[in-house]
Structure formats: structure tokens, C-alpha cells
Design an enzyme around this catalytic site. Structure first.
Site, PDB file in Angstrom:
ATOM      1  N   ASP A  18       0.660  -0.991  -0.105  1.00 31.29           N
ATOM      2  CA  ASP A  18      -0.151   0.046   0.102  1.00 31.29           C
ATOM      3  C   ASP A  18       0.556   0.937  -0.193  1.00 31.29           C
ATOM      4  O   ASP A  18       1.544   1.756   0.535  1.00 31.29           O
ATOM      5  CB  ASP A  18      -1.217  -0.044   1.135  1.00 31.29           C
ATOM      6  CG  ASP A  18      -2.012   0.958   0.940  1.00 31.29           C
ATOM      7  OD1 ASP A  18      -2.309   1.386  -0.176  1.00 31.29           O
ATOM      8  OD2 ASP A  18      -3.067   1.194   1.831  1.00 31.29           O
ATOM      9  N   TRP A  23       2.769   8.147  -2.374  1.00 31.46           N
ATOM     10  CA  TRP A  23       4.181   7.469  -2.724  1.00 31.46           C
ATOM     11  C   TRP A  23       4.747   8.746  -3.848  1.00 31.46           C
ATOM     12  O   TRP A  23       5.379   9.899  -3.659  1.00 31.46           O
ATOM     13  CB  TRP A  23       5.087   6.540  -2.738  1.00 31.46           C
ATOM     14  CG  TRP A  23       6.210   7.093  -3.507  1.00 31.46           C
ATOM     15  CD1 TRP A  23       7.363   6.295  -2.429  1.00 31.46           C
ATOM     16  CD2 TRP A  23       7.714   7.095  -4.475  1.00 31.46           C
ATOM     17  NE1 TRP A  23       8.691   7.254  -3.057  1.00 31.46           N
ATOM     18  CE2 TRP A  23       8.713   6.836  -4.366  1.00 31.46           C
ATOM     19  CE3 TRP A  23       6.609   7.140  -6.237  1.00 31.46           C
ATOM     20  CZ2 TRP A  23       9.548   7.212  -5.451  1.00 31.46           C
ATOM     21  CZ3 TRP A  23       7.575   7.419  -6.971  1.00 31.46           C
ATOM     22  CH2 TRP A  23       8.983   7.413  -6.421  1.00 31.46           C
ATOM     23  N   ARG A  31      -0.248   9.325 -10.343  1.00 33.41           N
ATOM     24  CA  ARG A  31       0.154   8.244  -9.626  1.00 33.41           C
ATOM     25  C   ARG A  31       0.559   6.812  -9.627  1.00 33.41           C
ATOM     26  O   ARG A  31       1.108   5.725  -9.586  1.00 33.41           O
ATOM     27  CB  ARG A  31      -1.586   7.584  -9.288  1.00 33.41           C
ATOM     28  CG  ARG A  31      -2.504   8.605  -8.224  1.00 33.41           C
ATOM     29  CD  ARG A  31      -3.297   8.410  -8.410  1.00 33.41           C
ATOM     30  NE  ARG A  31      -3.977   7.014  -7.949  1.00 33.41           N
ATOM     31  CZ  ARG A  31      -3.784   6.504  -6.468  1.00 33.41           C
ATOM     32  NH1 ARG A  31      -3.623   7.221  -5.288  1.00 33.41           N
ATOM     33  NH2 ARG A  31      -4.395   5.309  -6.327  1.00 33.41           N
ATOM     34  N   SER A  63      -7.574  -5.886  -6.313  1.00 30.18           N
ATOM     35  CA  SER A  63      -8.414  -6.406  -4.810  1.00 30.18           C
ATOM     36  C   SER A  63      -9.657  -6.354  -5.932  1.00 30.18           C
ATOM     37  O   SER A  63      -9.960  -5.375  -6.326  1.00 30.18           O
ATOM     38  CB  SER A  63      -8.696  -5.867  -3.997  1.00 30.18           C
ATOM     39  OG  SER A  63      -9.302  -4.624  -3.956  1.00 30.18           O
ATOM     40  N   THR A  64     -11.003  -6.712  -5.243  1.00 32.41           N
ATOM     41  CA  THR A  64     -11.735  -7.086  -5.746  1.00 32.41           C
ATOM     42  C   THR A  64     -12.531  -5.138  -5.856  1.00 32.41           C
ATOM     43  O   THR A  64     -13.491  -5.333  -6.505  1.00 32.41           O
ATOM     44  CB  THR A  64     -13.156  -7.867  -5.101  1.00 32.41           C
ATOM     45  OG1 THR A  64     -13.094  -7.800  -3.929  1.00 32.41           O
ATOM     46  CG2 THR A  64     -13.139  -9.018  -5.212  1.00 32.41           C
ATOM     47  N   ASN A  66     -11.044  -3.066  -5.556  1.00 31.53           N
ATOM     48  CA  ASN A  66     -10.337  -1.856  -6.839  1.00 31.53           C
ATOM     49  C   ASN A  66     -10.786  -1.919  -7.897  1.00 31.53           C
ATOM     50  O   ASN A  66     -10.318  -0.186  -8.628  1.00 31.53           O
ATOM     51  CB  ASN A  66      -8.772  -2.339  -7.176  1.00 31.53           C
ATOM     52  CG  ASN A  66      -7.135  -2.107  -5.730  1.00 31.53           C
ATOM     53  OD1 ASN A  66      -6.780  -3.150  -5.875  1.00 31.53           O
ATOM     54  ND2 ASN A  66      -8.004  -1.129  -4.849  1.00 31.53           N
ATOM     55  N   LEU A 176      -7.138  -4.761   7.899  1.00 31.28           N
ATOM     56  CA  LEU A 176      -7.119  -6.173   6.101  1.00 31.28           C
ATOM     57  C   LEU A 176      -7.349  -6.108   5.104  1.00 31.28           C
ATOM     58  O   LEU A 176      -7.154  -6.705   4.098  1.00 31.28           O
ATOM     59  CB  LEU A 176      -7.436  -7.688   6.605  1.00 31.28           C
ATOM     60  CG  LEU A 176      -7.143  -7.886   8.072  1.00 31.28           C
ATOM     61  CD1 LEU A 176      -6.867  -8.866   8.427  1.00 31.28           C
ATOM     62  CD2 LEU A 176      -5.397  -8.418   8.730  1.00 31.28           C
ATOM     63  N   SER A 177      -8.527  -5.673   4.883  1.00 29.74           N
ATOM     64  CA  SER A 177      -8.707  -4.882   4.031  1.00 29.74           C
ATOM     65  C   SER A 177      -9.023  -5.792   2.511  1.00 29.74           C
ATOM     66  O   SER A 177      -8.887  -6.433   1.259  1.00 29.74           O
ATOM     67  CB  SER A 177      -7.755  -4.049   2.659  1.00 29.74           C
ATOM     68  OG  SER A 177      -7.862  -2.793   3.380  1.00 29.74           O
TER      69      SER A 177
HETATM   70  C1  FPP Z   1      -1.709   0.046  -3.991  1.00 25.50           C
HETATM   71  O1  FPP Z   1      -1.220   1.552  -3.814  1.00 25.50           O
HETATM   72  C2  FPP Z   1      -0.902  -0.476  -4.636  1.00 25.50           C
HETATM   73  C3  FPP Z   1      -1.347  -0.921  -5.331  1.00 25.50           C
HETATM   74  C4  FPP Z   1      -3.025  -0.818  -6.053  1.00 25.50           C
HETATM   75  C5  FPP Z   1      -0.983  -2.132  -6.818  1.00 25.50           C
HETATM   76  C6  FPP Z   1       0.457  -2.058  -6.162  1.00 25.50           C
HETATM   77  C7  FPP Z   1       0.600  -3.492  -7.370  1.00 25.50           C
HETATM   78  C8  FPP Z   1       2.200  -3.844  -7.194  1.00 25.50           C
HETATM   79  C9  FPP Z   1       3.904  -3.409  -6.889  1.00 25.50           C
HETATM   80  C10 FPP Z   1       2.573  -5.099  -8.266  1.00 25.50           C
HETATM   81  C11 FPP Z   1       1.773  -6.353  -8.369  1.00 25.50           C
HETATM   82  C12 FPP Z   1       2.370  -6.950  -8.503  1.00 25.50           C
HETATM   83  C13 FPP Z   1       2.138  -8.703  -9.653  1.00 25.50           C
HETATM   84  C14 FPP Z   1       3.215  -9.596  -9.088  1.00 25.50           C
HETATM   85  C15 FPP Z   1       1.338  -8.485 -11.005  1.00 25.50           C
HETATM   86  P1  FPP Z   1      -2.600   2.558  -3.700  1.00 25.50           P
HETATM   87  O2  FPP Z   1      -2.918   3.534  -4.729  1.00 25.50           O
HETATM   88  O3  FPP Z   1      -3.527   2.305  -3.078  1.00 25.50           O
HETATM   89  O4  FPP Z   1      -2.124   3.872  -2.737  1.00 25.50           O
HETATM   90  P2  FPP Z   1      -2.548   5.021  -2.425  1.00 25.50           P
HETATM   91  O5  FPP Z   1      -3.452   3.891  -1.001  1.00 25.50           O
HETATM   92  O6  FPP Z   1      -0.894   6.053  -1.329  1.00 25.50           O
HETATM   93  O7  FPP Z   1      -3.573   5.853  -2.999  1.00 25.50           O
END
Ligand code: FPP
Length: 221
Positions: A18, A23, A31, A63-64, A66, A176-177
Site C-alpha cells: 500500500d 508516494w 499516481r 483487489s475486488t 479496486n 486487512l482490507s
Molecule cells: C496500492 O497502492 C497498490 C496497488 C493498488 C497495486 C500494487 C501492485 C504492484 C506493486 C505490482 C503487482 C504485482 C504483480 C506480481 C502482478 P495505492 O494505489 O492504494 O496507494 P495509495 O493508498 O497511496 O493511494
């Protein structure tokens, strides 16, 4: 380096990666740049997990829930994950890592599923570490799908997957989301303020050391 006493290494580590968006935003970047940086973090952590001797590593890639993000970001994440799997699978294969996608199929685009299928087939015989990519994954959906088929434990997406020993979540969020709900019943939880793109193998080793110092009783004394 790590100083983990014999028998104190988790068999199964699960990670909620997360903080990619924050970042990037904190640097005035799009993003999507955070996700790109998150990919580098993930593969450094995979290297670290291999070095440490972790047998199962599960990561929450999509996730479901997202699907509720703006269409632009969903499209980006689908393409991003498809390309990431396509580009990294040979390397994972060389490292004797078995890639396994778990989650619902619908409505993941066919071309994304296809790249996962190629990676899964290519790496099916690998034995050093299982990398479970939780994609269009939700713990409640997994339990609903399993319960519809019979005894839950036998019908989870990966029934052979051992319980999560250590669950790591980055970015300071302490929840845990909907991640691996059944498998994390007795997981040790590790929360860190570090945003996912800044996480790396050394941060993983710190989490492993913290885990090694915990007293796990599983409801006993
Ligand atoms: C959460 O950050 C991260 C994600 C939604 C996706 C992360 C996925 C990867 C790093 C790679 C996936 C890996 C494989 C092997 C397919 P966020 O966007 O929720 O950040 P925020 O909470 O700061 O908005």
C-alpha cells in the site's frame, strides 16, 4: 544482515503493498509512477524472500474493491500487471519461483489472464518459492466461492497454501482490507509507515526479525 534463530522464519509471508499513490503524489508525480516504483520494490522483496528462504509469498496486486477506482487507473493497472508478468516471468522461472494467480476471473481482461496463464504454466514445476499473485482477489469472495462448493478449507483458491504466518502492510494503514481472511486467522500482523515504493529487502528482513521475536500461542497458553 538477518539474525533469525532456527525455526523462527515464517513459512508464509503475505504483503499488502500500500501507498504507491501517496508516494507519487507527495513528489508531484502521477499516481502511475508510484505503481512503477512499486514494481521495483516488489522484485527486490522477491529477491530478499528467496535469500531468506521464505517458501510462500503472497502479494495483493489487485483487489475486488479496486474496480471502484477511476477507469483510467484501472486500465493502467491492468496493462501494468499484464506487462509486468510478461516481462518478469522468465526471471522468476530462472529463480525457481512458481507463479500462481488467485482470485476471480470475471471481469479481468482476457489478455491479462493469458499472460498469467503462460507464467503459471511455465513455472508450474518450480519449487523454491511460490509467489501467489492475488489479483481480482477478495477474501469474502474466496469464502463465498468455496462455501458454494462444499467444505471451505478444501475449496479455497489454493487449498494447499499454508496459513499466513506474517502479514505485512505498508503505508501506515492498519487494516486487512479483505486480504486472505481465512488464511490469516492466526497471522502475526506487521504494520510499517514506509510507503510501498520505499520498501525493499532490508525492510523485509526487519519484518522477519520482528516476527522471530513474537510469542505465538494460537489460542493456547
Ligand atoms: C496500492 O497502492 C497498490 C496497488 C493498488 C497495486 C500494487 C501492485 C504492484 C506493486 C505490482 C503487482 C504485482 C504483480 C506480481 C502482478 P495505492 O494505489 O492504494 O496507494 P495509495 O493508498 O497511496 O493511494
Amino acid at each position: 544482515m538477518m539474525d533469525i534463530p532456527e525455526g523462527r522464519l515464517p513459512l508464509h509471508v503475505a504483503i499488502i503493498m500500500d501507498g504507491n499513490g501517496r508516494w507519487a503524489e507527495s513528489r508531484g508525480l502521477d499516481r502511475t509512477k508510484g505503481h512503477e516504483q512499486g514494481e521495483r520494490a516488489l522484485f527486490d522483496v522477491v529477491e530478499g524472500a528467496l535469500e531468506a528462504g521464505i517458501r510462500y509469498l503472497s502479494v495483493y496486486a489487485f483487489s475486488t474493491e479496486n474496480w471502484a477506482r477511476p477507469k483510467e487507473e484501472i486500465d493502467f493497472l491492468m496493462n501494468f500487471n499484464r506487462e509486468l508478468i510478461r516481462i518478469r516471468r522468465d526471471d522468476l522461472h530462472e529463480r525457481n519461483v512458481r507463479v500462481r494467480r488467485i482470485g476471480r476471473l470475471e471481469p479481468v481482461p482476457a489478455d491479462v489472464l493469458e499472460e498469467f496463464a503462460v507464467a503459471e504454466e511455465m513455472t508450474a514445476g518450480n519449487t523454491k518459492m511460490d509467489l501467489l499473485v492475488c489479483f481480482n482477489y477478495g477474501g469474502r469472495s474466496e469464502l463465498e466461492d468455496a462455501a458454494a462448493k462444499g467444505p471451505i478449507a478444501e475449496h479455497l483458491y489454493a487449498p494447499d497454501l499454508p496459513d499466513v504466518d506474517l502479514l505485512i502492510r505498508t503505508s501506515g494503514e492498519c487494516r486487512l482490507s479483505n486480504f486472505l481472511l481465512w488464511q490469516s486467522a492466526y497471522a502475526e500482523l506487521y504494520f510499517t509507515e514506509t510507503l510501498w515504493p520505499d520498501f525493499d529487502r532490508l525492510a523485509l528482513f526487519e519484518a522477519l526479525e520482528d516476527y522471530a521475536s513474537r510469542d505465538r500461542r494460537f489460542g493456547g497458553l
